[in-house]
Write a protein that holds these residues in place. Structure first.
Motif, PDB file in Angstrom:
ATOM      1  N   PHE A  21       0.768  -1.014  -0.036  1.00 47.46           N
ATOM      2  CA  PHE A  21      -0.096   0.034  -0.127  1.00 47.46           C
ATOM      3  C   PHE A  21       0.941   1.362  -0.044  1.00 47.46           C
ATOM      4  CE2 PHE A  21      -2.659   3.227   2.149  1.00 47.46           C
ATOM      5  CZ  PHE A  21      -3.703   3.279   1.347  1.00 47.46           C
ATOM      6  N   GLU A  47      -9.815   1.163   1.985  1.00 50.55           N
ATOM      7  CA  GLU A  47      -9.012   0.084   2.624  1.00 50.55           C
ATOM      8  C   GLU A  47      -9.674   0.200   4.124  1.00 50.55           C
ATOM      9  OE1 GLU A  47      -6.840  -1.623   1.660  1.00 50.55           O
ATOM     10  OE2 GLU A  47      -6.557  -1.215  -0.162  1.00 50.55           O
ATOM     11  N   ALA A 123       0.496   4.389   6.204  1.00 53.30           N
ATOM     12  CA  ALA A 123       0.002   2.842   5.905  1.00 53.30           C
ATOM     13  C   ALA A 123       0.624   1.885   7.402  1.00 53.30           C
ATOM     14  CB  ALA A 123       1.324   2.449   5.034  1.00 53.30           C
TER      15      ALA A 123
END
Length: 385
Positions: A21, A47, A123
């Protein structure tokens, strides 16, 4: 202006890979100016929903958006905010050895603008939240709020938007992912942005010389070197600084400029009255030069003995197999807006490295990113459960 509000999280298992990601979002140009973080915001929003986390995407300006994620607790304790931003500083003019948006991985490092500051923390925080959301047996006493912002690098647009919408009322502790080398930062300097504007009089080399506004600014900048900031020493911070960031003036090479402006940045220790500094700068300004305040970003500081700081130190030590340093930094974070006027614990733990922000060939250690996932998860679990 458009707001997308999606509060119903999807169900089912979703495998989130933080490094993959991170590569994906480093490949997206979100340099500020102009920002354009909305593409990243949409990916983050998607996500979070796939991980079963409530998520709200707020496109508060064209191309500029915040994401607010939430894992609900029992309400017995105020929320813990995990803070990251989605914009980056510009690429700059110094050549890169790698494409700035490559997300290339080599020798344990991931390269690209924003890899260190601070898409890696973004992330890692998503990954940590996903793991927490997947553990239904854990009873969190307070909400976990993921506050992911646009426009942090210059004017803190996203943080100001969150403040307008009432986020500050919910904050019980604040963990930011700005670069720290996985050490624990507990103080940031204040940032005072000023503009000096000189007004001259047009002239020409063939006639009346006029009054040169650039000369006035030069005189002012020379006197600015004598500015006494009179800041008390701080054990974790270096000396206050004055830096010129932008200058603009003149219209033609053969015409005396009647206007010139210079923007400069002053970094101050906590507790310094910025209005007194402005008054000192005004006294240095010669006739024809006017001083205006562009912005003031207050300092943020926690005490070393705060329980939240102690927790962050203990968790970092466990995952790093060494005691982290307690540090202060010259940069500012979204905390300067979201924590102003509050008395809540604050710390910065980020996988990025201090000193890489704005540098060519910016990178982050993949090992640090993966450790940050565990650190964020463990700090959150321990603080709220």
């Amino acid at each position: 202006m458009a707001t997308i509000d999606a509060r119903a999280a999807t169900k089912g298992k979703h495998h989130f890979e933080p490094i993959r990601f991170l590569q994906q979002i480093v490949a997206i140009d979100s340099c500020d100016p102009p920002g354009g973080e909305i593409e990243i915001a949409r990916l983050v929003h998607r996500e979070l929903l796939a991980l079963g986390i409530e998520s709200e995407l707020d496109e508060f300006l064209p191309g500029r958006g915040n994401v607010l994620g939430r894992i609900r607790g029992t309400g017995e304790k105020a929320a813990l905010v995990l803070s990251s931003h989605m914009d980056t500083v510009p690429v700059g003019t110094v050549p890169w050895q790698r494409w700035p948006f490559s997300g290339e991985v080599e020798n344990g490092r991931l390269y690209g603008r924003g890899a260190s500051d601070m898409k890696s923390a973004l992330a890692a925080m998503i990954a940590a939240a996903g793991k927490l959301a997947a553990e239904p047996s854990i009873k969190l006493r307070g909400d976990v709020i993921l506050a992911f912002t646009a426009g942090e690098s210059a004017n803190l647009l996203g943080a100001r938007r969150f403040a307008e919408r009432g986020l500050k009322k919910e904050i019980g502790a604040f963990l930011c992912g700005e670069p720290s080398d996985l050490d624990v930062v507990i103080v940031e300097k204040a940032a005072l942005w000023l503009r000096a504007t000189a007004t001259g009089r047009l002239g020409h080399v063939s006639g009346e010389a006029g009054v040169n506004a650039i000369d006035l600014i030069h005189e002012f900048l020379t006197s600015l070197t004598a500015l006494d900031l009179d800041c008390p020493e701080h054990a974790l911070l270096d000396a206050p600084t004055v830096r010129v960031g932008r200058i603009q003036g003149g219209s033609a090479v053969n015409v005396t400029p009647d206007h010139c402006a210079v923007d400069f940045d002053i970094r101050l220790h906590p507790g310094v009255d910025h209005k007194e500094i402005v008054a000192k700068v005004e006294k240095l300004a010669p006739t024809g030069v006017n001083i205006t305040v562009l912005d003031f970003k207050p300092a943020v500081e926690s005490k070393r003995e705060d329980a939240f700081v102690e927790l962050c130190v203990d968790v970092c030590a466990r995952h790093r197999n060494q005691t982290p340093e307690i540090k202060g930094v010259s940069y500012y974070s979204d905390g300067t807006v979201l924590l102003e006027g509050l008395s809540v614990p604050f710390a910065i733990i980020g996988p990025g490295s201090l000193g890489l922000s704005g540098q060519p060939d910016e990178f982050v250690s993949i090992e640090n990113v993966l450790k940050a996932v565990d650190i964020y998860q463990d700090v959150t679990r321990a603080w709220l459960s």
